[in-house]
Design a protein around this motif. Sequence first.
Motif, mmCIF file in Angstrom:
data_model
loop_
_atom_site.group_PDB
_atom_site.id
_atom_site.type_symbol
_atom_site.label_atom_id
_atom_site.label_comp_id
_atom_site.label_asym_id
_atom_site.label_seq_id
_atom_site.Cartn_x
_atom_site.Cartn_y
_atom_site.Cartn_z
ATOM 1 N N GLY A 11 0.832 -1.196 0.000
ATOM 2 C CA GLY A 11 0.000 0.000 0.000
ATOM 3 C C GLY A 11 0.863 1.240 0.000
ATOM 4 N N ASP A 12 0.578 2.156 0.909
ATOM 5 C CA ASP A 12 1.321 3.412 0.984
ATOM 6 C C ASP A 12 2.523 3.331 1.909
ATOM 7 O OD1 ASP A 12 -0.429 4.656 -0.745
ATOM 8 O OD2 ASP A 12 -1.759 5.274 0.880
ATOM 9 N N GLU A 13 2.840 2.160 2.406
ATOM 10 C CA GLU A 13 3.925 2.043 3.362
ATOM 11 C C GLU A 13 5.283 2.189 2.686
ATOM 12 O OE1 GLU A 13 2.939 -1.583 5.320
ATOM 13 O OE2 GLU A 13 1.587 -0.547 6.671
ATOM 14 N N VAL A 14 6.203 2.738 3.437
ATOM 15 C CA VAL A 14 7.533 3.071 2.950
ATOM 16 C C VAL A 14 8.555 2.145 3.593
ATOM 17 C CG1 VAL A 14 9.291 4.887 2.965
ATOM 18 C CG2 VAL A 14 6.887 5.483 2.665
ATOM 19 N N ILE A 15 9.558 1.768 2.824
ATOM 20 C CA ILE A 15 10.723 1.081 3.377
ATOM 21 C C ILE A 15 11.908 2.006 3.154
ATOM 22 C CG2 ILE A 15 12.252 -0.911 3.276
ATOM 23 C CD1 ILE A 15 9.899 -2.498 2.085
ATOM 24 N N VAL A 16 12.525 2.455 4.228
ATOM 25 C CA VAL A 16 13.708 3.306 4.128
ATOM 26 C C VAL A 16 14.926 2.394 4.039
ATOM 27 C CG1 VAL A 16 15.094 5.084 5.245
ATOM 28 C CG2 VAL A 16 12.591 5.152 5.424
ATOM 29 N N MET A 17 15.661 2.526 2.960
ATOM 30 C CA MET A 17 16.844 1.700 2.747
ATOM 31 C C MET A 17 18.049 2.342 3.436
ATOM 32 S SD MET A 17 15.420 -0.684 1.059
ATOM 33 C CE MET A 17 16.817 -1.668 0.516
ATOM 34 N N GLN A 18 18.890 1.514 4.025
ATOM 35 C CA GLN A 18 20.064 2.036 4.712
ATOM 36 C C GLN A 18 21.067 2.571 3.698
ATOM 37 O OE1 GLN A 18 20.753 -2.000 6.437
ATOM 38 N NE2 GLN A 18 22.921 -1.472 6.148
ATOM 39 N N SER A 19 21.682 3.699 4.031
ATOM 40 C CA SER A 19 22.641 4.330 3.124
ATOM 41 C C SER A 19 24.077 3.919 3.420
ATOM 42 C CB SER A 19 22.511 5.853 3.200
ATOM 43 O OG SER A 19 22.799 6.295 4.516
ATOM 44 N N ARG A 20 24.294 3.302 4.573
ATOM 45 C CA ARG A 20 25.632 2.841 4.955
ATOM 46 C C ARG A 20 25.525 1.424 5.508
ATOM 47 N NH1 ARG A 20 25.551 8.205 5.675
ATOM 48 N NH2 ARG A 20 27.375 9.372 5.018
ATOM 49 N N SER A 21 26.620 0.717 5.493
ATOM 50 C CA SER A 21 26.602 -0.674 5.960
ATOM 51 C C SER A 21 26.233 -0.782 7.435
ATOM 52 C CB SER A 21 27.962 -1.331 5.717
ATOM 53 O OG SER A 21 28.969 -0.657 6.453
ATOM 54 N N TYR A 22 26.405 0.288 8.191
ATOM 55 C CA TYR A 22 26.162 0.259 9.632
ATOM 56 C C TYR A 22 24.917 1.046 10.057
ATOM 57 C CZ TYR A 22 28.700 4.663 9.068
ATOM 58 O OH TYR A 22 29.112 5.899 8.650
ATOM 59 N N SER A 23 24.082 1.471 9.108
ATOM 60 C CA SER A 23 22.941 2.323 9.475
ATOM 61 C C SER A 23 21.590 1.609 9.390
ATOM 62 C CB SER A 23 22.923 3.587 8.616
ATOM 63 O OG SER A 23 22.730 3.275 7.251
ATOM 64 N N CYS A 24 21.580 0.293 9.575
ATOM 65 C CA CYS A 24 20.311 -0.445 9.521
ATOM 66 C C CYS A 24 19.360 -0.018 10.635
ATOM 67 C CB CYS A 24 20.544 -1.952 9.555
ATOM 68 S SG CYS A 24 21.446 -2.546 11.008
ATOM 69 N N GLY A 25 19.884 0.298 11.817
ATOM 70 C CA GLY A 25 19.027 0.707 12.931
ATOM 71 C C GLY A 25 18.258 1.985 12.638
ATOM 72 N N PRO A 26 18.941 3.079 12.283
ATOM 73 C CA PRO A 26 18.217 4.306 11.946
ATOM 74 C C PRO A 26 17.290 4.142 10.740
ATOM 75 C CG PRO A 26 20.500 4.801 12.420
ATOM 76 C CD PRO A 26 20.387 3.303 12.375
ATOM 77 N N ALA A 27 17.680 3.340 9.757
ATOM 78 C CA ALA A 27 16.814 3.122 8.591
ATOM 79 C C ALA A 27 15.559 2.344 8.993
ATOM 80 C CB ALA A 27 17.576 2.392 7.489
ATOM 81 N N ALA A 28 15.720 1.326 9.839
ATOM 82 C CA ALA A 28 14.559 0.570 10.317
ATOM 83 C C ALA A 28 13.634 1.481 11.126
ATOM 84 C CB ALA A 28 15.009 -0.623 11.159
ATOM 85 N N LEU A 29 14.222 2.304 11.986
ATOM 86 C CA LEU A 29 13.414 3.232 12.781
ATOM 87 C C LEU A 29 12.713 4.244 11.880
ATOM 88 C CD1 LEU A 29 12.443 4.185 15.541
ATOM 89 C CD2 LEU A 29 14.547 5.553 15.723
ATOM 90 N N ALA A 30 13.400 4.745 10.863
ATOM 91 C CA ALA A 30 12.780 5.688 9.924
ATOM 92 C C ALA A 30 11.608 5.033 9.198
ATOM 93 C CB ALA A 30 13.811 6.206 8.927
ATOM 94 N N THR A 31 11.736 3.762 8.860
ATOM 95 C CA THR A 31 10.632 3.032 8.224
ATOM 96 C C THR A 31 9.403 3.041 9.124
ATOM 97 O OG1 THR A 31 12.090 1.609 6.914
ATOM 98 C CG2 THR A 31 9.887 0.756 7.402
ATOM 99 N N VAL A 32 9.593 2.685 10.382
ATOM 100 C CA VAL A 32 8.469 2.631 11.323
ATOM 101 C C VAL A 32 7.891 4.025 11.549
ATOM 102 C CG1 VAL A 32 7.811 2.119 13.714
ATOM 103 C CG2 VAL A 32 9.254 0.516 12.434
#
Length: 142
Positions: A11-32
């Motif tokens: 639907g309208d949900e977004v997945i924020v992709m990590q921009s660095r190999s170590y930024s999965c946490g902030p990207a996951a949080l940005a998705t939520v």
Amino acid sequence: MEVFVMSTSLGDEVIVMQSRSYSCGPAALATVLRNLGVNCTEAELAELAGTDESGTTMYGLIVAATSKGLRARGVKMELNDLRKNHIVFVKYGDTCHYTVIMSMDERNVTLADPALGRITVKREIFSRIFTGNVLVVERPCD
């Protein structure tokens, strides 16, 4: 530049992709957060969380989420208790990674993964890498 993937099947949900190999946490949080209607970027959350080349602590993600006006808590959880928008910490080999639960059934787990996008894995396989550590993020009124 921040990259995100819109998936029509979500639907309208977004997945924020990590921009660095170590930024999965902030990207996951940005998705939520984006799916909860909170305007934010991976870079902003990485700064708030104190992300560095070694990654992001769950405490750092809690600090970032609360600074955006949300409630956040790290908990130990069983696989059967996971729900949509829970940020889970997984480990395979020496690799640790944050990813977001989108849905689950008795056979599969669908993730909004900051490294891979929307993926579905067999529940049995997911259970082997799931550490039990979960970040639950909610609006203050939820």
